[in-house]
Design an enzyme around this catalytic site. Structure first.
Site, PDB file in Angstrom:
ATOM      1  N   ASP A  14       0.816  -1.223   0.000  1.00 53.16           N
ATOM      2  CA  ASP A  14       0.000   0.000   0.000  1.00 53.16           C
ATOM      3  C   ASP A  14       0.848   1.270   0.000  1.00 53.16           C
ATOM      4  OD1 ASP A  14      -2.118  -1.842   0.366  1.00 53.16           O
ATOM      5  OD2 ASP A  14      -1.871  -1.733   2.527  1.00 53.16           O
ATOM      6  N   GLU A 187     -11.344   0.758  -3.357  1.00 51.82           N
ATOM      7  CA  GLU A 187     -10.672   1.150  -2.118  1.00 51.82           C
ATOM      8  C   GLU A 187      -9.424   1.964  -2.461  1.00 51.82           C
ATOM      9  OE1 GLU A 187      -9.174  -2.363  -0.094  1.00 51.82           O
ATOM     10  OE2 GLU A 187      -8.821  -3.368  -1.997  1.00 51.82           O
TER      11      GLU A 187
END
Length: 539
Positions: A14, A187
């Site tokens: 991420d 997301e």
């Protein structure tokens, strides 16, 4: 210079990338591992230097009891108004209908801290990021969680205005600006402004082999104003199963001082057994989700595209204005515990390293035995990421158990249900012995049992080694540090992979670690002493 992917090997998922003047910074998720948020810096996008972690106190991060793969999800790093802004999520529930979480904000004028006490933002959804608009207004973007079983749980991207004077959100301003495509599971939003458009980057498809990143744009931040990029997705490896890099998607965009553009993305490098198809299953990602960087260009219609196609490249041209950054040739490390604090490569589970867990004294690490490695509370373990497929790691341990409930040694660890180790423990008939054990999806196996290796009374400690060789790994021991004895137990490295854990558990977001641990679930706090730790990459 060439960017060689992945630029951050081992568990570095991420990525949130920014540039401040001529220096780039990347923030990565750390989940249940403490301290929270992994930071690196570079001036060439090729070589990266590890920085102190920002969430290093329990004031900033309290994860005691968090489930495995809970904790810090997808931090967002930005820079505005002369300071760094860090938004992070602490997830308390990973399984089932709910994702109980809290989003926080902390700031610092120096990337090395100190960081301000956290400001609670909300719990609407995870993967929150902060966008600083040109007019001075600020907005929080986030995935939005819907627990209702008759709805899609990933309920679009919510934008909420943030008041920088009050340092608080304005809840009544919240609105859904993008619902994703039919791939679902939208997301990881990040927002940028360029040439009169707002560009929204978001991940879809789940962080598995179907993972991807999509881009949408709009000229306003009105509800549902964003239109998806034609001929997308922006990046994915769903349709490139034979490529070295897989799972590319969730990430962030950055420009260079000279006007070039790059995209930092999570990725993985699965390996395959000889008798397995490379398409299904696609393999086993023991190094977890790593960070790759791809070069970006803008097409004639003003949409961003990945140079070389949406599957990405292993080698990427570095920025023309790059300033070479010094870094070690690999991630081999030696720690003889000569400083009173743990260096930045060490991590603990959920809580910081305190005198309750142990200390560094007289050039030795002392770990006080507490809960088992199957616990999510009070575990005396320090660990570092696997950052290569092939490596050796070793240590020397002193431990004098008087119960089989006391253990200390060297562990290869993924989470509380997936780990193994070689350790000193106690046998009622023979005294201190060496054993190897594995926890595989919560099923515990002692491999030596009645053949556990007795430790001679003359031994001044026991040396332990692990040999990791991509698909398998093993353990060895020595009583003098010179003559090593390999133990004929070959363990399946796939058990320590995201893809294996995913088969039985929804929290599969970290990667394999190598660590030192002490256990005394009898409750007598028996202490183990470690002289050094040596991690040597062979790739």
């Amino acid at each position: 210079m060439k960017i060689k992917n992945p630029v951050l090997p081992g568990f570095h998922s991420d990525p949130s990338i920014i540039r401040v003047k001529d220096t780039y910074y990347i923030a990565n998720s750390t989940f249940e591992w403490f301290p929270g948020v992994r930071l690196h810096q570079s001036q060439d996008l090729v070589h990266w230097q590890l920085l102190p972690a920002p969430l290093s106190t329990t004031t900033l991060l309290d994860m005691k009891g968090n489930p495995s793969s809970g904790g810090i999800w997808a931090p967002d790093l930005s820079y505005a108004d002369g300071k760094f802004w860090l938004v992070y999520t602490d997830v308390k529930v990973t399984e089932g209908a709910f994702k109980d979480m809290t989003n926080y904000l902390t700031t610092a004028t120096d990337i090395r801290g100190p960081w301000t006490d956290p400001i609670k933002l909300n719990g609407v959804g995870f993967d929150a990021s902060l966008f600083h608009d040109k007019d001075g207004r600020k907005y929080l973007l986030q995935q939005t969680w819907d627990h209702r079983e008759y709805k899609q749980p990933f309920n679009g991207i919510t934008l909420t205005e943030f008041d920088p004077k009050q340092m608080a959100l304005i809840p009544q301003s919240a609105r859904t600006i993008y619902s994703g495509t039919d791939v679902k599971l939208v997301e990881g939003p990040h927002l940028y402004r360029k040439d009169g458009y707002y560009y929204l980057f978001a991940a879809q498809g789940g962080t598995v082999f179907a993972h991807q990143e999509v881009v949408a744009r709009a000229k306003t931040l009105a509800a549902n104003a964003f239109v998806s990029e034609p001929d997308g997705p922006f990046i994915t490896n769903f349709d490139t199963p034979d490529f070295y890099l897989q799972k590319q998607g969730h990430g962030a965009l950055v420009d260079t001082p000279g006007g070039e553009w790059y995209y930092a993305s999570l990725c993985s490098r699965p390996w395959h057994r000889q008798n397995e198809s490379v398409h299904d299953p696609r393999g086993w990602s023991t190094l977890g989700r790593e960070t790759a960087i791809q070069k970006v260009y803008w097409d004639e219609q003003g949409w961003p595209r990945i140079v070389g196609g949406h599957g990405g490249q292993i080698e990427v041209a570095a920025p023309k204005d790059a300033k070479e950054t010094k870094s070690a040739p690999d991630h081999s490390r030696y720690d003889d515990f000569t400083t009173p604090t743990l260096d930045n490569n060490w991590n603990t589970l959920r809580v910081p390293f305190t005198p309750h867990m142990g200390n560094i004294n007289a050039e030795q690490l002392k770990l006080i035995g507490h809960a088992s490695l199957a616990s999510t509370f009070d575990v005396s373990l320090i660990a570092q990421r696997w950052q290569a497929f092939n490596f050796d790691a070793q240590t020397k341990v002193h431990f004098n158990p008087f119960s089989y409930q006391q253990m200390a040694g060297l562990t290869n660890f993924y989470n509380d249900k997936h780990w193994s180790w070689i350790f000193i423990t106690f046998d009622e008939k023979r005294g201190p012995v060496i054993e190897i054990a594995e926890n595989n999806n919560g099923h515990y196996t002692s491999y030596l049992q009645d053949q556990a290796i007795q430790i001679p009374e003359s031994a001044t400690g026991v040396w332990f080694k692990t040999k990791v060789r991509t698909q398998t790994y093993s353990y060895a021991y020595s009583f003098d540090g010179q003559t090593w004895h390999d133990i004929d137990v070959q363990l399946d490295a796939a058990v320590l992979s995201d893809d294996y854990v995913l088969q039985t558990y929804g929290g599969f977001f970290t990667g394999a670690f190598i660590g030192l641990a002490a256990v005394d679930y009898a409750g007598y706090d028996q202490t183990a002493t470690f002289d050094y730790f040596d991690y040597k990459e062979l790739d």
